[in-house]
Design an enzyme around this catalytic site. Structure first.
Site, PDB file in Angstrom:
ATOM      1  CE  LYS A 137      -2.231  -1.428   3.686  1.00  0.00           C
ATOM      2  NZ  LYS A 137      -1.538  -2.742   3.778  1.00  0.00           N
ATOM      3  CB  THR A 138       3.769   2.323   2.107  1.00  0.00           C
ATOM      4  OG1 THR A 138       3.033   2.003   3.286  1.00  0.00           O
ATOM      5  CG2 THR A 138       4.582   3.573   2.331  1.00  0.00           C
ATOM      6  CG  ASP A 149       0.171   3.378   6.756  1.00  0.00           C
ATOM      7  OD1 ASP A 149      -0.718   2.677   6.225  1.00  0.00           O
ATOM      8  OD2 ASP A 149       1.254   2.915   7.146  1.00  0.00           O
ATOM      9  CB  THR A 194      -4.769  -3.319   7.979  1.00  0.00           C
ATOM     10  OG1 THR A 194      -4.893  -2.522   9.157  1.00  0.00           O
ATOM     11  CG2 THR A 194      -3.361  -3.185   7.443  1.00  0.00           C
ATOM     12  NE  ARG A 219       6.777  -4.376   5.807  1.00  0.00           N
ATOM     13  CZ  ARG A 219       5.618  -3.736   5.768  1.00  0.00           C
ATOM     14  NH1 ARG A 219       4.521  -4.344   6.174  1.00  0.00           N
ATOM     15  NH2 ARG A 219       5.540  -2.516   5.321  1.00  0.00           N
TER      16      ARG A 219
HETATM   17  P1  ADP Z   1       2.180  -1.959   3.205  1.00  0.00           P
HETATM   18  O1  ADP Z   1       2.194  -0.445   3.128  1.00  0.00           O
HETATM   19  O2  ADP Z   1       0.980  -2.566   2.517  1.00  0.00           O
HETATM   20  O3  ADP Z   1       2.352  -2.492   4.611  1.00  0.00           O
HETATM   21  P2  ADP Z   1       4.677  -1.737   1.743  1.00  0.00           P
HETATM   22  O4  ADP Z   1       4.259  -0.922   0.569  1.00  0.00           O
HETATM   23  O5  ADP Z   1       5.451  -1.017   2.807  1.00  0.00           O
HETATM   24  O6  ADP Z   1       3.438  -2.508   2.377  1.00  0.00           O
HETATM   25  O7  ADP Z   1       5.541  -2.977   1.168  1.00  0.00           O
HETATM   26  C1  ADP Z   1       6.412  -3.743   1.979  1.00  0.00           C
HETATM   27  C2  ADP Z   1       7.656  -4.120   1.200  1.00  0.00           C
HETATM   28  O8  ADP Z   1       7.280  -4.994   0.136  1.00  0.00           O
HETATM   29  C3  ADP Z   1       8.370  -2.941   0.547  1.00  0.00           C
HETATM   30  O9  ADP Z   1       9.748  -3.153   0.618  1.00  0.00           O
HETATM   31  C4  ADP Z   1       7.931  -2.984  -0.893  1.00  0.00           C
HETATM   32  O10 ADP Z   1       8.930  -2.530  -1.722  1.00  0.00           O
HETATM   33  C5  ADP Z   1       7.693  -4.452  -1.136  1.00  0.00           C
HETATM   34  N1  ADP Z   1       6.581  -4.634  -2.080  1.00  0.00           N
HETATM   35  C6  ADP Z   1       5.260  -4.662  -1.749  1.00  0.00           C
HETATM   36  N2  ADP Z   1       4.508  -4.896  -2.846  1.00  0.00           N
HETATM   37  C7  ADP Z   1       5.362  -4.993  -3.881  1.00  0.00           C
HETATM   38  C8  ADP Z   1       5.166  -5.242  -5.279  1.00  0.00           C
HETATM   39  N3  ADP Z   1       3.958  -5.466  -5.796  1.00  0.00           N
HETATM   40  N4  ADP Z   1       6.261  -5.281  -6.075  1.00  0.00           N
HETATM   41  C9  ADP Z   1       7.494  -5.106  -5.538  1.00  0.00           C
HETATM   42  N5  ADP Z   1       7.740  -4.885  -4.220  1.00  0.00           N
HETATM   43  C10 ADP Z   1       6.692  -4.827  -3.395  1.00  0.00           C
END
Ligand code: ADP
Length: 355
Positions: free
Chosen positions: A83-84, A128, A177, A236
């Site tokens: 998401k981030t 977030d 979430t 992650r």
């Molecule tokens: P969330 O905000 O949903 O908790 P993040 O965006 O922080 O998740 O992602 C966590 C890690 O996974 C980061 O290092 C991100 O680069 C990697 N990541 C997540 N989704 C992808 C994707 N579709 N392709 C490549 N890397 C991803």
């Protein structure tokens, strides 16, 4: 040792905290920076989620062509799915700055008002855990999102008055979430909502290969597949396991990492072939061995494995249920045949106990 007076069960030493955190979808301490180096910064570089990417791509293209800030975007889904990353990609693709905050970081409506009033035209405001905004801030946000206006309070007490301040067009990207916890008026203000799903193994495999090339780890044979199978559908976790495998390679002076290296490195962290860690196995073993397959209530189960009920419920169970090891029934948790077999036992689920 902890005693649970309600159940009379003495907690055992419990699961090893490190192994639990290895498969946690939330970032662990110090990991936020490592997450940064692996974030793709274009929609093309974002792996998987093809439908979401196509929809979001179209949505952003249209805004670019019309030369307007895109409508507000809501990204919903479990932690660690991107998401981030997507919020940052939106800013990069639109070539605009992004300001990052979160629901819990905004303690008063005034914090949000001052943030909103300093936004530049077109800027992205990423919030977030938007479901955790305080109520007063939420109400202020509705108006800002809809009318691009914020009412600034001047003075105190009976003489206080509010002055409406017009805001430039901006885009809120909210991440949650717990979409169900968002009040519907807030949800209704998003013009685009995306639901992120867990990633299938093939997509995780591609993601691991991409991350391996960024981290300069040479994965050979089925090494990426081995990693993907243990990553619980979560980027992650995949990236975290890859970093631990890289440690293994560095310490053993390996030029290339094979599937066997992956197996050895991850067995050190007690993560098995299905991505289950020590706590997952402790939960399954308790249901199967101590409670003869269940049903068993959450409190008894968590006391038996020496963990907080919330940890068992939010960290272990979603994955165990999703992967078909555990069922949640009205009478309690029941182990499936797959769970018995995974523990090396003859399947023994008694369907009559389920309802
Ligand atoms: P969330 O905000 O949903 O908790 P993040 O965006 O922080 O998740 O992602 C966590 C890690 O996974 C980061 O290092 C991100 O680069 C990697 N990541 C997540 N989704 C992808 C994707 N579709 N392709 C490549 N890397 C991803």
């Amino acid at each position: 040792m902890n005693d649970d007076t309600r159940t009379g069960i003495t907690k055992n030493a419990g699961a090893n905290e490190d192994s639990l955190r290895m498969v946690s979808a939330d970032p662990i301490s110090g990991e936020v920076l490592s997450d940064e180096e692996l974030r793709p910064d274009t929609l093309d570089g974002f792996i998987g989620q093809p439908r979401l990417k196509a929809q979001l791509g179209l949505f952003l293209d249209a805004a670019r062509k019309r030369d307007v800030a895109p409508d507000h975007i809501l990204l919903a889904g479990p932690p660690g799915l991107g998401k981030t990353t997507l919020a940052m990609i939106v800013a990069k693709e639109m070539n605009v700055p992004i300001r990052i905050t979160s629901g819990p970081a905004i303690q008063h409506a005034g914090d949000l008002a001052s943030m909103l009033s300093s936004l530049e035209s077109g800027e992205i405001l990423f919030i977030d855990e938007i479901h955790r905004l305080p109520r007063a801030a939420e109400e202020l946000l509705y108006i800002a999102m809809e009318d691009f206006r914020v009412d600034v309070m001047v003075g105190k007490g009976p003489g206080a008055s509010s002055i409406p301040l017009t805001l430039p067009r901006f885009t809120v990207v909210g991440a949650t979430t717990r979409e169900g916890m968002l009040p519907s008026p807030l949800r209704a203000r998003f013009g685009f909502t995306a639901h992120l799903d867990f990633y299938p193994h093939e997509e995780l495999e591609r993601l691991i290969e991409r991350s391996a090339s960024v981290l300069q780890v040479a994965l050979v044979g089925d090494a990426a597949t081995e990693l993907s199978l243990r990553s619980r559908g979560t980027p992650r976790i995949a990236n975290r396991l890859l970093r631990r495998v890289r440690d293994w390679a560095v310490v053993h002076d390996l030029v290339e990492v094979s599937s066997d290296d992956v197996r050895q490195a991850l067995s050190l962290y007690q993560i098995d072939t299905e991505g289950l860690d020590r706590l997952d196995i402790a939960v399954l073993s308790a249901v199967v061995k101590q409670f003869n397959g269940g049903p068993v209530g959450l409190n008894n189960l968590s006391a038996m494995v020496g963990e907080e009920a919330e940890t068992v419920e939010t960290v272990c169970e979603p994955y165990l249920v999703r992967e078909g090891f555990l069922m949640r029934t009205p009478k309690g948790r029941v182990a499936t045949d797959k769970a018995w077999r995974h523990l090396g036992l003859e399947a023994h689920t008694d369907v009559s106990k389920l309802f």
